[in-house]
Write an enzyme that holds these catalytic residues in place. Sequence first.
Site, PDB file in Angstrom:
ATOM      1  N   SER A  56       0.845  -1.195   0.000  1.00 30.12           N
ATOM      2  CA  SER A  56       0.000   0.000   0.000  1.00 30.12           C
ATOM      3  C   SER A  56       0.878   1.241   0.000  1.00 30.12           C
ATOM      4  O   SER A  56       2.040   1.182   0.428  1.00 30.12           O
ATOM      5  CB  SER A  56      -0.871  -0.007   1.258  1.00 30.12           C
ATOM      6  OG  SER A  56      -1.508   1.249   1.440  1.00 30.12           O
ATOM      7  N   TYR A  66      -1.834  -0.483  10.504  1.00 26.00           N
ATOM      8  CA  TYR A  66      -1.888  -0.843   9.074  1.00 26.00           C
ATOM      9  C   TYR A  66      -0.611  -0.390   8.363  1.00 26.00           C
ATOM     10  O   TYR A  66      -0.004  -1.151   7.606  1.00 26.00           O
ATOM     11  CB  TYR A  66      -3.129  -0.210   8.451  1.00 26.00           C
ATOM     12  CG  TYR A  66      -3.350  -0.582   6.994  1.00 26.00           C
ATOM     13  CD1 TYR A  66      -3.883  -1.827   6.651  1.00 26.00           C
ATOM     14  CD2 TYR A  66      -3.031   0.311   5.968  1.00 26.00           C
ATOM     15  CE1 TYR A  66      -4.087  -2.158   5.311  1.00 26.00           C
ATOM     16  CE2 TYR A  66      -3.237  -0.022   4.637  1.00 26.00           C
ATOM     17  CZ  TYR A  66      -3.772  -1.255   4.313  1.00 26.00           C
ATOM     18  OH  TYR A  66      -3.969  -1.585   2.987  1.00 26.00           O
ATOM     19  N   LYS A  96       2.150  -2.824   6.465  1.00 23.30           N
ATOM     20  CA  LYS A  96       2.482  -2.744   5.037  1.00 23.30           C
ATOM     21  C   LYS A  96       3.970  -2.412   4.828  1.00 23.30           C
ATOM     22  O   LYS A  96       4.568  -2.857   3.840  1.00 23.30           O
ATOM     23  CB  LYS A  96       1.580  -1.727   4.338  1.00 23.30           C
ATOM     24  CG  LYS A  96       0.116  -2.193   4.257  1.00 23.30           C
ATOM     25  CD  LYS A  96      -0.029  -3.517   3.493  1.00 23.30           C
ATOM     26  CE  LYS A  96      -1.472  -3.938   3.301  1.00 23.30           C
ATOM     27  NZ  LYS A  96      -1.600  -5.214   2.567  1.00 23.30           N
TER      28      LYS A  96
HETATM   29  P1  NAP Z   1     -11.252  -6.092   0.911  1.00 20.09           P
HETATM   30  O1  NAP Z   1     -12.255  -5.610  -0.072  1.00 20.09           O
HETATM   31  O2  NAP Z   1     -11.503  -5.893   2.354  1.00 20.09           O
HETATM   32  O3  NAP Z   1     -10.966  -7.633   0.601  1.00 20.09           O
HETATM   33  C1  NAP Z   1     -10.022  -8.314   1.391  1.00 20.09           C
HETATM   34  C2  NAP Z   1     -10.098  -9.794   1.093  1.00 20.09           C
HETATM   35  O4  NAP Z   1      -9.185 -10.452   1.985  1.00 20.09           O
HETATM   36  C3  NAP Z   1     -11.484 -10.363   1.380  1.00 20.09           C
HETATM   37  O5  NAP Z   1     -11.831 -11.288   0.392  1.00 20.09           O
HETATM   38  C4  NAP Z   1     -11.288 -11.032   2.731  1.00 20.09           C
HETATM   39  O6  NAP Z   1     -12.124 -12.144   2.945  1.00 20.09           O
HETATM   40  C5  NAP Z   1      -9.860 -11.505   2.635  1.00 20.09           C
HETATM   41  N1  NAP Z   1      -9.332 -11.768   3.983  1.00 20.09           N
HETATM   42  C6  NAP Z   1      -9.237 -10.889   5.011  1.00 20.09           C
HETATM   43  N2  NAP Z   1      -8.805 -11.532   6.109  1.00 20.09           N
HETATM   44  C7  NAP Z   1      -8.606 -12.812   5.757  1.00 20.09           C
HETATM   45  C8  NAP Z   1      -8.182 -13.961   6.460  1.00 20.09           C
HETATM   46  N3  NAP Z   1      -7.888 -13.926   7.775  1.00 20.09           N
HETATM   47  N4  NAP Z   1      -8.085 -15.138   5.797  1.00 20.09           N
HETATM   48  C9  NAP Z   1      -8.408 -15.205   4.480  1.00 20.09           C
HETATM   49  N5  NAP Z   1      -8.823 -14.154   3.767  1.00 20.09           N
HETATM   50  C10 NAP Z   1      -8.930 -12.972   4.408  1.00 20.09           C
HETATM   51  O7  NAP Z   1      -9.834  -5.400   0.629  1.00 20.09           O
HETATM   52  P2  NAP Z   1      -9.216  -4.789  -0.715  1.00 20.09           P
HETATM   53  O8  NAP Z   1      -9.444  -3.341  -0.686  1.00 20.09           O
HETATM   54  O9  NAP Z   1      -9.629  -5.581  -1.880  1.00 20.09           O
HETATM   55  O10 NAP Z   1      -7.666  -5.014  -0.419  1.00 20.09           O
HETATM   56  C11 NAP Z   1      -6.884  -6.000  -1.094  1.00 20.09           C
HETATM   57  C12 NAP Z   1      -5.428  -5.706  -0.798  1.00 20.09           C
HETATM   58  O11 NAP Z   1      -5.083  -4.405  -1.271  1.00 20.09           O
HETATM   59  C13 NAP Z   1      -5.079  -5.710   0.679  1.00 20.09           C
HETATM   60  O12 NAP Z   1      -3.793  -6.264   0.868  1.00 20.09           O
HETATM   61  C14 NAP Z   1      -5.059  -4.245   1.045  1.00 20.09           C
HETATM   62  O13 NAP Z   1      -4.283  -3.984   2.166  1.00 20.09           O
HETATM   63  C15 NAP Z   1      -4.488  -3.659  -0.220  1.00 20.09           C
HETATM   64  N6  NAP Z   1      -4.808  -2.254  -0.415  1.00 20.09           N
HETATM   65  C16 NAP Z   1      -6.097  -1.810  -0.394  1.00 20.09           C
HETATM   66  C17 NAP Z   1      -6.347  -0.462  -0.558  1.00 20.09           C
HETATM   67  C18 NAP Z   1      -7.746   0.097  -0.526  1.00 20.09           C
HETATM   68  O14 NAP Z   1      -7.883   1.322  -0.394  1.00 20.09           O
HETATM   69  N7  NAP Z   1      -8.780  -0.708  -0.688  1.00 20.09           N
HETATM   70  C19 NAP Z   1      -5.283   0.439  -0.752  1.00 20.09           C
HETATM   71  C20 NAP Z   1      -3.992  -0.043  -0.778  1.00 20.09           C
HETATM   72  C21 NAP Z   1      -3.755  -1.390  -0.605  1.00 20.09           C
HETATM   73  P3  NAP Z   1     -13.725 -12.006   3.239  1.00 20.09           P
HETATM   74  O15 NAP Z   1     -14.332 -12.522   1.999  1.00 20.09           O
HETATM   75  O16 NAP Z   1     -13.944 -12.794   4.457  1.00 20.09           O
HETATM   76  O17 NAP Z   1     -14.016 -10.548   3.467  1.00 20.09           O
END
Ligand code: NAP
Length: 243
Positions: free
Chosen positions: A135, A148, A152
């Site tokens: 991130s 967080y 990261k």
């Molecule tokens: P999200 O919509 O919250 O989806 C996260 C996914 O991870 C969900 O499918 C969730 O499962 C799964 N997960 C969480 N905890 C878990 C566990 N203990 N075991 C197995 N699976 C688990 O997040 P996102 O925004 O797509 O983020 C994806 C990646 O991008 C992450 O690494 C995040 O840190 C990074 N990122 C996100 C952003 C942002 O603004 N969104 C920005 C920068 C980086 P469930 O189906 O149970 O929910």
Amino acid sequence: MDISFQNKRVLVTGAGQGIGRELVKALVRYGAEVIALSRTKEHLDTLCQEVNVTPVCVDLSDWDTAREAVRKIGPVDCLVNNAAVALLDPFLKAKPEDFDKSFAVNVKAVLNVSQVVAESMIQRGKGGTIVNLSSQASQAALADHAIYCASKAAVDQLSKVMALELGPHNIRVNCVNPTVVMTEMGKIGWSKPEKASTMLSKIPMGRFAEPEDVVNAVIFLLSSKSDMINGICVPIDGGFLAC
Ligand code: NAP
């Protein structure tokens, strides 16, 4: 650019929703056989109705169960460590249980899953590619994101050591570092208009990232088109980190 994942097995964690879900669908379009690992069965069920993937439902914060589940998947050519949680609080209120949960999923699970996958890649002798979802928060201080941001930053550095040690086995490891993406996770930190507008004002491109922006970079880094790229962290942030 002509990219194909025909005859490639790809494991994506956190595939149930958000960026991971969009990535899975794109990889299937590029011809990959995808193993979609996530925590909530209902999300995997609906994903399987949309695309032909192998679902693996496991909580990555459970080291032993997750390790066994990943072993059972067998050899893969590519891995995307995408699963993460964002548990936000002002620094003075940050809770030890949130620290443990965040580091268990965001960092320790990357080590766990990658160890199993890399060992099997080394045994096969065909190399492989790994992309870790980091991130902009790994390099920029964001209010309420102490745990967080720290998790990261750990992902960035873990990835670089993986690149160093696995490179000689023809396994490349890179990170992508997106700005805000309005997934369920993105909404946790940025759905309040005043917070969103402050962040937007610091992004030269004037918008948040779309899942597709992240997916495209991950696909490139997983593919043979990036064969000499190893150990980097790619901002997908419209210039946020440059300022
Ligand atoms: P999200 O919509 O919250 O989806 C996260 C996914 O991870 C969900 O499918 C969730 O499962 C799964 N997960 C969480 N905890 C878990 C566990 N203990 N075991 C197995 N699976 C688990 O997040 P996102 O925004 O797509 O983020 C994806 C990646 O991008 C992450 O690494 C995040 O840190 C990074 N990122 C996100 C952003 C942002 O603004 N969104 C920005 C920068 C980086 P469930 O189906 O149970 O929910």
